[in-house]
Scaffold this active site. Sequence first.
Site, PDB file in Angstrom:
ATOM      1  N   HIS A   6       0.754  -1.068  -0.056  1.00 47.47           N
ATOM      2  CA  HIS A   6      -0.056  -0.030   0.019  1.00 47.47           C
ATOM      3  C   HIS A   6       0.826   1.173  -0.040  1.00 47.47           C
ATOM      4  O   HIS A   6       2.062   1.352   0.594  1.00 47.47           O
ATOM      5  CB  HIS A   6      -0.832  -0.011   1.585  1.00 47.47           C
ATOM      6  CG  HIS A   6      -1.820  -1.116   1.497  1.00 47.47           C
ATOM      7  ND1 HIS A   6      -2.509  -1.743   0.710  1.00 47.47           N
ATOM      8  CD2 HIS A   6      -1.557  -2.040   2.530  1.00 47.47           C
ATOM      9  CE1 HIS A   6      -3.230  -2.733   1.152  1.00 47.47           C
ATOM     10  NE2 HIS A   6      -2.513  -3.217   2.180  1.00 47.47           N
ATOM     11  N   GLU A  14      -1.329  -0.164   8.413  1.00 38.71           N
ATOM     12  CA  GLU A  14      -2.336  -0.958   8.924  1.00 38.71           C
ATOM     13  C   GLU A  14      -1.648  -2.096  10.148  1.00 38.71           C
ATOM     14  O   GLU A  14      -0.243  -1.829  10.173  1.00 38.71           O
ATOM     15  CB  GLU A  14      -3.121  -1.983   7.895  1.00 38.71           C
ATOM     16  CG  GLU A  14      -2.091  -2.900   7.322  1.00 38.71           C
ATOM     17  CD  GLU A  14      -2.734  -3.685   6.116  1.00 38.71           C
ATOM     18  OE1 GLU A  14      -3.020  -4.878   6.362  1.00 38.71           O
ATOM     19  OE2 GLU A  14      -2.855  -2.980   5.007  1.00 38.71           O
ATOM     20  N   HIS A  68       3.322  -7.507   2.015  1.00 38.42           N
ATOM     21  CA  HIS A  68       2.717  -8.470   2.901  1.00 38.42           C
ATOM     22  C   HIS A  68       1.492  -9.275   2.379  1.00 38.42           C
ATOM     23  O   HIS A  68       1.107  -9.000   0.994  1.00 38.42           O
ATOM     24  CB  HIS A  68       2.071  -7.552   4.120  1.00 38.42           C
ATOM     25  CG  HIS A  68       1.031  -6.567   3.576  1.00 38.42           C
ATOM     26  ND1 HIS A  68       1.102  -5.451   2.962  1.00 38.42           N
ATOM     27  CD2 HIS A  68      -0.344  -6.811   3.707  1.00 38.42           C
ATOM     28  CE1 HIS A  68       0.109  -4.814   2.652  1.00 38.42           C
ATOM     29  NE2 HIS A  68      -0.897  -5.750   3.212  1.00 38.42           N
ATOM     30  N   ARG A  88      -1.533  -5.011  -5.908  1.00 38.46           N
ATOM     31  CA  ARG A  88      -1.388  -6.463  -6.042  1.00 38.46           C
ATOM     32  C   ARG A  88      -0.218  -6.757  -6.802  1.00 38.46           C
ATOM     33  O   ARG A  88       0.036  -6.452  -8.097  1.00 38.46           O
ATOM     34  CB  ARG A  88      -2.535  -7.123  -6.559  1.00 38.46           C
ATOM     35  CG  ARG A  88      -2.611  -8.625  -6.268  1.00 38.46           C
ATOM     36  CD  ARG A  88      -4.078  -8.985  -6.872  1.00 38.46           C
ATOM     37  NE  ARG A  88      -5.284  -8.605  -6.283  1.00 38.46           N
ATOM     38  CZ  ARG A  88      -6.227  -7.844  -7.021  1.00 38.46           C
ATOM     39  NH1 ARG A  88      -6.192  -7.985  -8.029  1.00 38.46           N
ATOM     40  NH2 ARG A  88      -7.180  -7.655  -6.296  1.00 38.46           N
TER      41      ARG A  88
END
Length: 318
Positions: free
Chosen positions: A100, A118, A175, A195
Amino acid sequence: MYTEPIFLLPYFQERIWGGQKLHDEFQYTIPYEKTGEAWVISAHPNGPSKISNGPLEGKTLKDAWENNGELFNKEADNTEAFPLLVKILDANDDLSVQVHPDDTYAREVEDEPYGKTECWYVLSAEPGAEIIFGHHATTREELTKMIDEGNWDQFLRRVPVSAGDFVYVPSGTIHAIGKGIVILETQQSSDITYRVYDYDRKDKDGNGRQLHLEPSKEVTSVPHETPTLSQETTVEEGLTSRRLVQEKYFTVYHWELEGSVTKRLDVDFLQVSVIEGEAEINVGNKAFSIKKGDHFILPATITGYKVEGNASFIVSHT
């Protein structure tokens, strides 16, 4: 307006890697055979949670943030989006390997308000379960070469996990959540995902899912560095509180309640997810029963509260 918790209903998302554990472990009525995500505290337009009690019942959390800023101690001229998003994810299969962007990239390239940092609290994990966390490239040139050549076994860093583990995932971190893991994720309110690799899977129509290799190369941090967290445990009456992470975007705690505790609300608003057990929360002269799978916000319009019972929680604030 509210002198009580603001209870929220999950917004469910179908995912190619999803399953049935959101029903089996939380008794949610899920709408899909492959239900992958429950957005349990969300004001994001792609999945806003609905309020289930009080004067704003039936409205979304997004509505409340935009029109009732006093609930969040929000300044009247604050036009930013709600900052946080809490999800529960059921990885019935491996999630795609992804990364991200940070805030700057999200705003300049995607015209979105937030990037995505996150963190994950592992609620359950099957034996042998593992995550992908980081990579082994030492330079950006090496990273580009490994991605272009699809050298995934050498590139990806795999880490075993079990229930109770906590992982902080800053923007720029390669991740993936592995098969057999259920996590509670606290994140910036962003839905931007690049992705990198999807195991050459096909979707229900027989098509490979889109990859985002060029932006992934741009935003991935090189070399990978595992963050060092300053965690701290405190005991207050019947509550053991472990601070899992305290960073720029959020602070997250694991609470273990055995008995009761009386606390003041000393932040703008507090997000609470019940992950085990049952309890009762008292605000003013009202008592509310809470159980595993419940999610609510304690708004700025209350000053204090008492919680009593035997339960575990993940709690977060900005």
